[in-house]
Design an enzyme around this catalytic site. Structure first.
Site: not given
Length: 131
Positions: A10-12
């Site tokens: 995932t991203d942030a």
């Protein structure tokens, strides 16, 4: 093929990073070939052939999130002389998150050029595709 979304996927914001859908599809194609009786490592070492992505067309339809339980569906749309066209979906339950169409070329690894699918592979894949 089941997939669990991990933190590293995932991203942030906790949303699946877009390129990871391509990784999920790659794994699913490998497992699809394995289930059909073809180990990619054996193809590499024994026949000096492999598969490469020639083109991909993908639609990102809905975000996948951290810890989602997903599954990837894989099917063959077209079987050509030296390539296959796979259609794949990454799904959360009945919801399609990603839909992709992948043209996969069969390549002679020594010459680095396209090569026809081996006859035994073609015969077996034709039966699967027609089923």
């Amino acid at each position: 093929m089941p997939i669990r979304v991990y933190y590293e996927d995932t991203d942030a914001a906790g949303v699946i990073y877009y390129a990871n859908y391509l990784r999920y599809c790659e794994r699913a194609r490998t497992e699809w070939l394995r289930a059909a009786g073809f180990e990619q490592q054996a193809l590499l070492t024994e026949q000096r052939m492999g598969f490469v992505v020639r083109s991909v067309n993908g639609d990102y339809l809905s975000p996948g999130m951290l810890d989602d339980a997903l599954h990837v569906t894989t099917g063959v749309e077209t079987l050509r002389g030296a390539s296959l066209v796979f259609v794949q979906k990454v799904m959360r339950g009945d919801e399609i998150l990603f839909r992709g169409r992948f043209v996969i070329a069969c390549v002679d690894l020594d010459r680095k050029r396209p090569t026809p699918l081996p006859a035994d592979m073609r015969t077996k894949l034709e039966k699967i595709v027609q089923a």
